[in-house]
Design a protein around this motif. Structure first.
Motif, mmCIF file in Angstrom:
data_model
loop_
_atom_site.group_PDB
_atom_site.id
_atom_site.type_symbol
_atom_site.label_atom_id
_atom_site.label_comp_id
_atom_site.label_asym_id
_atom_site.label_seq_id
_atom_site.Cartn_x
_atom_site.Cartn_y
_atom_site.Cartn_z
ATOM 1 N N VAL A 14 111.894 97.896 103.496
ATOM 2 C CA VAL A 14 111.978 97.618 102.061
ATOM 3 C C VAL A 14 113.252 98.263 101.530
ATOM 4 O O VAL A 14 113.425 99.479 101.594
ATOM 5 C CB VAL A 14 110.755 98.170 101.311
ATOM 6 C CG1 VAL A 14 110.872 97.862 99.811
ATOM 7 C CG2 VAL A 14 109.463 97.573 101.876
ATOM 8 N N VAL B 128 103.440 98.986 96.321
ATOM 9 C CA VAL B 128 104.460 99.306 97.315
ATOM 10 C C VAL B 128 103.823 99.873 98.573
ATOM 11 O O VAL B 128 104.229 99.542 99.698
ATOM 12 C CB VAL B 128 105.498 100.284 96.733
ATOM 13 C CG1 VAL B 128 106.465 100.739 97.812
ATOM 14 C CG2 VAL B 128 106.261 99.630 95.583
ATOM 15 N N GLU C 105 102.441 100.345 90.361
ATOM 16 C CA GLU C 105 103.543 99.955 91.237
ATOM 17 C C GLU C 105 103.465 100.708 92.557
ATOM 18 O O GLU C 105 103.731 100.140 93.618
ATOM 19 C CB GLU C 105 104.877 100.224 90.539
ATOM 20 C CG GLU C 105 106.090 99.823 91.363
ATOM 21 C CD GLU C 105 107.401 99.985 90.612
ATOM 22 O OE1 GLU C 105 108.421 100.285 91.272
ATOM 23 O OE2 GLU C 105 107.408 99.812 89.379
ATOM 24 N N HIS D 176 104.172 98.337 102.397
ATOM 25 C CA HIS D 176 104.581 99.114 103.578
ATOM 26 C C HIS D 176 103.541 98.995 104.677
ATOM 27 O O HIS D 176 103.889 98.879 105.872
ATOM 28 C CB HIS D 176 104.819 100.574 103.202
ATOM 29 C CG HIS D 176 106.151 100.831 102.571
ATOM 30 N ND1 HIS D 176 107.330 100.832 103.292
ATOM 31 C CD2 HIS D 176 106.505 101.093 101.286
ATOM 32 C CE1 HIS D 176 108.350 101.078 102.487
ATOM 33 N NE2 HIS D 176 107.874 101.245 101.255
ATOM 34 N N TYR E 192 110.483 92.285 95.629
ATOM 35 C CA TYR E 192 110.813 93.140 96.769
ATOM 36 C C TYR E 192 112.011 92.557 97.506
ATOM 37 O O TYR E 192 112.046 91.368 97.823
ATOM 38 C CB TYR E 192 109.637 93.223 97.752
ATOM 39 C CG TYR E 192 108.335 93.691 97.157
ATOM 40 C CD1 TYR E 192 108.169 94.994 96.712
ATOM 41 C CD2 TYR E 192 107.244 92.821 97.068
ATOM 42 C CE1 TYR E 192 106.961 95.430 96.186
ATOM 43 C CE2 TYR E 192 106.033 93.237 96.545
ATOM 44 C CZ TYR E 192 105.892 94.544 96.097
ATOM 45 O OH TYR E 192 104.698 94.972 95.574
ATOM 46 N N VAL F 198 112.830 97.674 95.149
ATOM 47 C CA VAL F 198 111.668 97.193 94.406
ATOM 48 C C VAL F 198 112.047 97.199 92.926
ATOM 49 O O VAL F 198 112.558 98.188 92.412
ATOM 50 C CB VAL F 198 110.433 98.100 94.628
ATOM 51 C CG1 VAL F 198 109.251 97.571 93.823
ATOM 52 C CG2 VAL F 198 110.087 98.190 96.112
#
Length: 306
Positions: free
Chosen positions: A89, A73, A69, A77, A8, A92
């Motif tokens: 972010v 993610v 994924e 967040h 990230y 990724v």
């Protein structure tokens, strides 16, 4: 190679950088590193860079993939949500699980009669070669890939530093200083760099090349500053200046003072449109142009003190 980690890239308000990094140490995420945003500039005198002191810093996090994924993610967040707009972010991506996968980017390179190679090289031709300089990449500049470094190494092979007293300004990883030591230069070779990381990197690379610590005298600071000049050698036969066109000119008083009559200086980090500016400054100070090399837009110049 199985890709099992997520990398990230976060943008973090520099005002909360320390607090955020401190929090990460107790989080389920693996902190990679933190770096400022750097802007590459093209000026009339060549390339330069500037740190964006107003914008956010870049923070790299890693997490092993165990779910989809999208789920990972979403959890990230949620984790950073209490920081509101101070943390975001930016990117990724999937990366290799092996911690040393980055080593694949650094391969051996042949320059004249010498190989420059990272310490983990397994190439049989390199392992069997007589002339190898083992240089690992690090925080200090200088791996052997850049045209300026290669051109200096070619000049040093054409005009051996054996027996000469050498000062390397802008030493970076120590690649040129260590080459001079291994080529028979007078000891110690003086390695000067403004980056504090150079001290560690030169020592690591020196150990990789079986060079004793006392064979390279490392000085951290600006060679143009009086406080550091008191620590410089009084007289040397060869000076290497591989930092940049304007900086090469700024070092002229140091070069004039420390270089013996008939001594030589190799100037690099110069771009074609700044070449004449550098040459003119040194010629006006009594130096004569011996030869030069060019790699794409980069120019490396050998001059002699009349």
């Amino acid at each position: 190679m199985e890709l099992t980690w997520l990398k990230y890239t976060l943008l973090v308000d520099r005002k909360i950088e320390d607090l955020f990094v401190g929090e990460l140490l107790d989080s389920p995420y693996t902190l990679g590193w933190v770096e400022p945003q750097i802007e590459i500039l093209t000026t009339e005198n060549g390339y330069d860079y500037a740190e964006n002191t107003e914008g956010p810093v870049i923070v790299y996090l890693f997490e092993k993939i165990e779910d989809s994924e999208e789920e990972h993610v979403a959890r990230l967040h949620s984790y950073i949500s209490h920081w509101a707009d101070a943390v975001s972010v930016n990117q990724v991506e999937r990366v290799a699980e092996e911690h040393d996968s980055w080593q694949e980017e650094f391969r051996e390179v042949r320059i004249g009669e010498w190989w420059i190679a990272p310490s983990w090289t397994t190439t049989e031709e390199v392992l069997a070669a007589q002339n190898v300089l083992w240089i690992d990449p690090g925080a200090a500049f200088g791996t052997g890939y850049h045209g300026t470094t290669q051109d200096i190494l070619k000049l040093l092979q054409e005009r051996s530093p054996a027996g000469k007293r050498v000062m390397d300004i802008g030493a970076g990883s120590g690649i040129l200083s260590l080459f001079c030591v291994k080529s028979g230069a007078a000891k110690p070779v003086w390695a000067v760099d403004i980056n504090p990381q150079s001290d560690y990197q030169i020592r690591v690379n020196g150990a990789n090349n079986h060079v004793d610590e006392q064979d390279v005298e490392i000085l951290i600071g600006d060679a143009a500053e009086p406080s550091l000049q008191a620590e410089l050698p009084e007289q040397v036969d060869l000076i290497l200046v591989n930092i940049g066109g304007d900086e090469d000119v700024e070092m002229l008083p140091v070069v004039e003072e420390r270089l013996v009559q008939g001594g030589q200086v190799i100037l690099s980090g110069i771009v074609t449109w700044n070449r004449d500016h550098v040459v003119d400054a040194y010629q006006q100070a009594g130096f004569s142009l011996i030869t030069e090399r060019a790699s794409e837009e980069w120019v490396t110049i050998l001059m002699e003190k009349a």
